[in-house]
Scaffold this motif. Structure first.
Motif, short mmCIF file in Angstrom:
data_model
loop_
_atom_site.label_atom_id
_atom_site.label_comp_id
_atom_site.label_asym_id
_atom_site.label_seq_id
_atom_site.Cartn_x
_atom_site.Cartn_y
_atom_site.Cartn_z
N LYS A 184 123.07 11.13 43.52
CA LYS A 184 124.46 11.09 43.99
C LYS A 184 124.62 11.79 45.33
O LYS A 184 125.50 11.43 46.11
N GLU A 217 127.78 4.50 38.25
CA GLU A 217 126.94 3.86 37.24
C GLU A 217 127.79 2.91 36.39
O GLU A 217 128.90 3.26 35.98
N GLN A 265 120.12 12.85 38.42
CA GLN A 265 121.32 12.12 38.82
C GLN A 265 122.04 12.82 39.97
O GLN A 265 122.55 12.16 40.87
#
Length: 86
Positions: A10, A18, A6
């Motif tokens: 990002k 999300e 993640q």
């Protein structure tokens, strides 16, 4: 899910947020409500989805919407979080 992590995602898309589970269901509901298709096979059954949807638009449009609305009300079993990864 984020196969490469993640944080890496990002870094590339810093404005990404999300969706929460209820927001995902609302998004699917809006999509289905606005599709005007006939004889189109519709599948939303990826391993990362909470709710598995399968049908033919327009024959099953109302059935699919009913399933999403039932999920929003907490009336159907959803795919457990631990099963949503790849």
């Amino acid at each position: 899910t984020f196969p490469l992590g993640q944080d890496r995602f990002k870094d590339r898309f810093p404005d990404f947020q999300e969706l929460k589970q209820d927001e995902l269901f609302t998004e699917m509901e809006v999509l289905l409500e606005n599709l005007e298709l006939t004889k189109t096979i519709f599948r939303s059954d990826h391993a990362s989805n909470y709710l598995i949807l399968k049908g033919v638009l327009g024959k099953d449009k109302q059935k699919l919407l009913d399933q999403v609305q039932s999920a929003k009300r907490g009336e159907v079993r959803l795919r457990p979080e631990w099963m949503r990864g790849l």
